[in-house]
Enzyme design. Structure first.
Site, mmCIF file in Angstrom:
data_model
loop_
_atom_site.group_PDB
_atom_site.id
_atom_site.type_symbol
_atom_site.label_atom_id
_atom_site.label_comp_id
_atom_site.label_asym_id
_atom_site.label_seq_id
_atom_site.Cartn_x
_atom_site.Cartn_y
_atom_site.Cartn_z
ATOM 1 N N ASP A 401 0.840 -1.196 0.000
ATOM 2 C CA ASP A 401 0.000 0.000 0.000
ATOM 3 C C ASP A 401 0.880 1.254 0.000
ATOM 4 O O ASP A 401 2.102 1.175 0.176
ATOM 5 C CB ASP A 401 -0.901 -0.046 1.245
ATOM 6 C CG ASP A 401 -1.983 1.027 1.208
ATOM 7 O OD1 ASP A 401 -2.284 1.529 0.103
ATOM 8 O OD2 ASP A 401 -2.513 1.368 2.274
ATOM 9 N N GLU A 404 2.675 5.126 -3.973
ATOM 10 C CA GLU A 404 2.678 6.058 -5.146
ATOM 11 C C GLU A 404 4.016 6.775 -5.288
ATOM 12 O O GLU A 404 4.337 7.142 -6.416
ATOM 13 C CB GLU A 404 1.536 7.059 -4.999
ATOM 14 C CG GLU A 404 0.163 6.411 -5.134
ATOM 15 C CD GLU A 404 -0.195 5.502 -3.965
ATOM 16 O OE1 GLU A 404 0.224 5.816 -2.839
ATOM 17 O OE2 GLU A 404 -0.868 4.479 -4.182
ATOM 18 N N ASP A 472 -8.953 3.882 -2.420
ATOM 19 C CA ASP A 472 -9.934 4.299 -1.412
ATOM 20 C C ASP A 472 -11.195 4.895 -2.032
ATOM 21 O O ASP A 472 -11.363 6.107 -2.129
ATOM 22 C CB ASP A 472 -9.292 5.318 -0.462
ATOM 23 C CG ASP A 472 -8.127 4.712 0.294
ATOM 24 O OD1 ASP A 472 -7.988 3.474 0.277
ATOM 25 O OD2 ASP A 472 -7.352 5.481 0.888
HETATM 26 C C1 GLC Z 1 -4.813 3.337 2.704
HETATM 27 C C2 GLC Z 1 -5.277 2.143 1.900
HETATM 28 C C3 GLC Z 1 -6.363 1.423 2.649
HETATM 29 C C4 GLC Z 1 -5.852 1.016 4.027
HETATM 30 C C5 GLC Z 1 -5.362 2.236 4.779
HETATM 31 C C6 GLC Z 1 -4.723 1.883 6.124
HETATM 32 O O1 GLC Z 1 -5.815 4.275 2.806
HETATM 33 O O2 GLC Z 1 -5.699 2.508 0.624
HETATM 34 O O3 GLC Z 1 -6.795 0.300 1.930
HETATM 35 O O4 GLC Z 1 -6.857 0.387 4.751
HETATM 36 O O5 GLC Z 1 -4.408 2.933 4.010
HETATM 37 O O6 GLC Z 1 -3.639 1.036 5.933
#
Ligand code: GLC
Length: 768
Positions: A401, A404, A472
């Site tokens: 995650d 980017e 998200d």
């Molecule tokens: C980011 C991710 C999401 C995750 C969050 C906490 O917003 O896109 O999927 O739950 O971080 O890790």
């Protein structure tokens, strides 16, 4: 004198404009045709009869690697030179290079124009920024660019590629998390594709503001380096594009099961409790997730000692219940002496830096962080090896995650260096390099077992390493429909294994939306529920008894379809054709397909058409394209090429099967570890045309299939001979299914309606 022969330097605004001018000379060597003008150099390569690469630069850097392309060009090729042009002809394509001024025009072998430089502006530079202006054809439509909001047809819209953490994005926001600079143009009954392989911030404009004259694309820097695809047919172009940038490998079968995620499963007990509840309620599921809360202070590769005190014990218990666990990893490494990954990173100099050598610091979940420089091989190795902290207790899936990369404020300074490049040059490939490090590392550690990798940020070629999800989203109908368009569009750009946060990451969906979204989830390549912390609980039993039953049925439907789905993924590994396919792939010149009312419809594999419906509607207009169709839930027959208004209660999403469709199914199981009743049900829907389906099976967990240990056969339906047949088995594996049952739909007056026979490996033929 035509405008295009000017070089505009010293423009009054201070910005130079240089337009590629006349050819001054050219030569061919080592498979490359090099053409020089006063401003730039162009290089032409041939990759196959349908793929030609053109790279134009003021300043070629010989060491610039491609993160995306895994093929080599062919050796020298023939060309014809006349006073006006240099023409390169392949069996499929003709590239006519105009000399004065330099322009690149592509034609079919028969001479129809596919794509042309704008005669006036062609390729040009404003400082380092390079753009290519091209003729916009009458009625030309565009699909692709991966994770882009807006309509299926991208005509009259413009897009930017700049991988961005985009929480709270809307159905119009751009850019989002991923960069896939590949689109397909459709006009005059012809198809072509164009992949701009450039990781700088890039731009695509499909005639948004150009009076219907030109489309254009370009980047803030780097070369105008594009691959032109001239195959006729969108599926063939996707096959060529994924031939060039790679295809996914077989996913672990368990990752195709139902996945339950949430940000804020706060302890091992909570994770186990949720898993147990699935088993108790007999709602099939395969995967539990741990979001950032499993870590100690959000330090990657650690476990929270209080709340997840014995990870192995938790994983053993999950395993005993036939659950797999996926854990999140973010790139940000907490600045904290004594934390292994921090100390090692500092000692070995593995973090991204300012030009003076100081490590870049940004804030993410753990507070002050450094960021691994995934562009260096030794950093990727180090990162990959660190996964033992997760694999040793038994984790098999790795969720990448915030890559980017995200840092609070979302504005990493341009002078930060990754590898030998500055951030803006390679930002768009950072997430892909993280996914690559994760995949390579875990594949090595896990030996013969398939890891499951999921990433949020991506660049073309990421399909070789990872699945993706669309970030998200929000719990609204508009986001559910947007999510489907994103899935369909990502499929055009080589990503077959895709999910969206079902229910919407933020916000609280209505019970109706949650039910509807789960019914669509059964037909989403990756079926994962996920929600933000602080939102209402989302598990299937949180919506009342009736809704729980409906969601359970939808999840059961997913499990029934696994033999079909797994074979559809196999098809993706072979041809690049995605599992979820916009109708524009097969019906590229059918205007209804692009109609905003129908643009979210898609084929799920070869045989099924799914029409997403908002949760507030209980009937829906559905466009059925060429062919004839049956409603899956009732076998009701429809002729194609018409709009039909159909019932769409929350218990019955409109799903249709193509006449002649072949769908292998299995009995309901509680997880992919279960064998079920051992019967493979071969469902066939009557049709006028012969059809076949490549059925594929392997052990679902290992790489043994690479050694020929798999089970593959072609299932054929022949309406003229009134027969169903299975070719003899290819591969040395046995099937999980001991018996075959043929289930016929829409056949009147045939003898065989349902019959169970032994699943022999030799040829099988049954008369209907
Ligand atoms: C980011 C991710 C999401 C995750 C969050 C906490 O917003 O896109 O999927 O739950 O971080 O890790």
């Amino acid at each position: 004198m035509p405008l295009s022969t000017f070089i505009y330097s010293g423009y009054p605004t201070g910005m130079n404009l240089e337009i590629a001018g006349n050819v001054q000379g050219f030569k061919q060597q080592d498979g490359i045709l090099t053409i020089k003008t006063a401003e730039a150099e162009a290089r032409v390569y041939i990759y196959s009869p349908t793929i030609i690469r053109v790279s134009i630069s003021k300043n070629f850097n010989p060491d610039d690697p491609s993160f995306a392309v895994i093929r080599q060009p062919l050796a020298d090729f023939d060309f014809d030179e006349s006073s006006a042009n240099i023409d390169i002809t392949t069996p499929a394509l003709k590239l006519s290079i105009q000399k004065s001024p330099l322009r690149f025009n592509f034609f079919t072998a028969a001479g129809s124009s596919l794509s042309e430089d704008d005669a006036r502006f062609g390729t040009n530079w404003q400082g380092e920024r390079v753009t290519c202006y091209r003729r916009l054809f009458e009625g030309e439509q565009f699909i692709g660019l991966g994770e882009k909001t807006g309509n299926l047809d991208r005509r009259s819209a413009a897009y930017v590629n700049w991988n961005t953490d985009a929480p709270n994005h809307t159905p119009e926001s751009d850019p989002l998390y991923k960069t896939f600079p590949f689109f397909i143009g459709l006009h005059s009954g012809l198809t072509y594709g164009l992949f701009l392989d450039n990781t700088h911030k890039s731009y695509f404009d499909f005639g948004a503001s150009t009076d219907e004259e030109t489309s254009w694309f370009g980047a803030d820097g780097g070369d105008l380096n594009y691959y032109f695809f001239g195959a006729q047919g969108v599926a063939k172009i996707i096959e060529d594009y994924t031939g060039l940038t790679g295809r996914m490998e077989m996913p672990p079968l368990w990752s195709l099961g139902y996945q339950q995620c949430r940000w804020s499963y706060m302890s091992a007990d909570e994770v186990l409790n949720i898993a147990q509840t699935f088993r108790k309620k007999q709602i099939p599921a395969d995967v539990m997730y741990c979001d950032i809360d499993y870590m100690d202070d959000f330090k990657i590769f650690t476990w929270n000692k209080k709340t997840f005190p014995k990870p192995k014990q938790m994983l053993d218990k999950l395993k005993a219940m036939d659950f797999r666990l996926v854990t999140i990893v973010d790139p940000g490494i907490k600045v904290e002496e004594g934390y292994k990954e921090y100390d090692e990173g500092i000692e070995q100099d593995y973090f991204a830096k300012y030009p003076d050598g100081e490590n870049y610091t940004g804030y993410v979940w753990p507070g002050r962080c450094h960021f691994p420089d995934f562009f260096r091989g030794e950093v990727r190795e180090w990162w990959g090896a660190a996964f033992t902290a997760l694999t040793q207790p038994g984790v098999e899936g790795f969720w990448n995650d915030m890559n980017e990369p995200a840092a609070w404020g979302q504005n990493i300074p341009w002078i930060v260096k990754f590898g030998d490049k500055f951030m803006p040059e390679v930002r768009n490939a950072y997430g892909m390099q993280m996914a690559r490090a994760t995949y390579d590392g875990t594949r090595k550690i896990m030996g013969n077992k398939r890891p499951f990798v999921l990433t949020r940020a991506a660049y073309s070629g990421t399909q070789r390493y990872s699945a993706v999800w669309t970030g998200d989203n929000t719990g609204t109908d508009a986001h559910m429909l947007l999510g489907q368009r994103l899935v369909n569009s990502l499929g055009i750009t080589g990503m077959s294994f895709i999910g969206v946060d079902i229910g919407g990451f933020s916000g609280n969906p209505t019970p109706e939306l949650m039910v509807r979204w789960n019914s669509l989830g059964a037909y989403t390549p990756m079926f994962r529920n996920h929600a933000i912390q602080g939102s209402k609980m989302r598990e299937p039993w949180e919506w009342g008894k009736n809704n729980e039953q409906t969601i359970k049925k939808d999840i059961e439907q997913r499990y029934k379809l696994l033999p079909y789905l797994y074979s559809s993924f196999y098809q993706s590994t072979q041809t690049g054709l995605p599992v979820s396919r916009t109708l524009a792939i097969e019906h590229s010149f059918d205007g209804n397909v692009f109609d905003e009312r129908f643009q979210n419809e898609f084929m799920f594999g070869d045989a099924m058409l799914v029409a997403p419906v908002e949760s507030t509607k209980l009937t829906e207009d559905v466009y059925l394209p060429r062919g004839s169709w049956y409603r899956l839930s009732s076998d009701k027959f429809y002729e194609g090429e018409q709009i039909v208004n159909v019932q769409a209660p929350l218990t019955d999403l409109p799903v249709f099967v193509k006449a002649g469709g072949i769908i292998p199914m299995q009995s309901v199981v509680q997880s992919t570890n279960e064998k079920g009743d051992g019967i493979l049900q071969v469902h066939v829907w009557n049709g006028r045309e012969a059809n076949s389906f490549i059925y594929y099976e392997d052990d679902g967990v290992s790489y043994d299939y690479e050694q020929g240990i798999y089970y593959k056969r072609v299932i054929s339906f022949n309406p003229i001979e009134k027969s169903l047949s299975l070719s003899s088995v290819e591969g040395s594996s046995k099937s999980r299914f001991m018996q075959l049952k043929f289930v016929l739909h829409g056949f009147d007056g045939v003898k065989l309606q349902e019959e169970i026979i032994e699943n022999k490996s030799g040829e099988i033929e049954v008369k209907l």
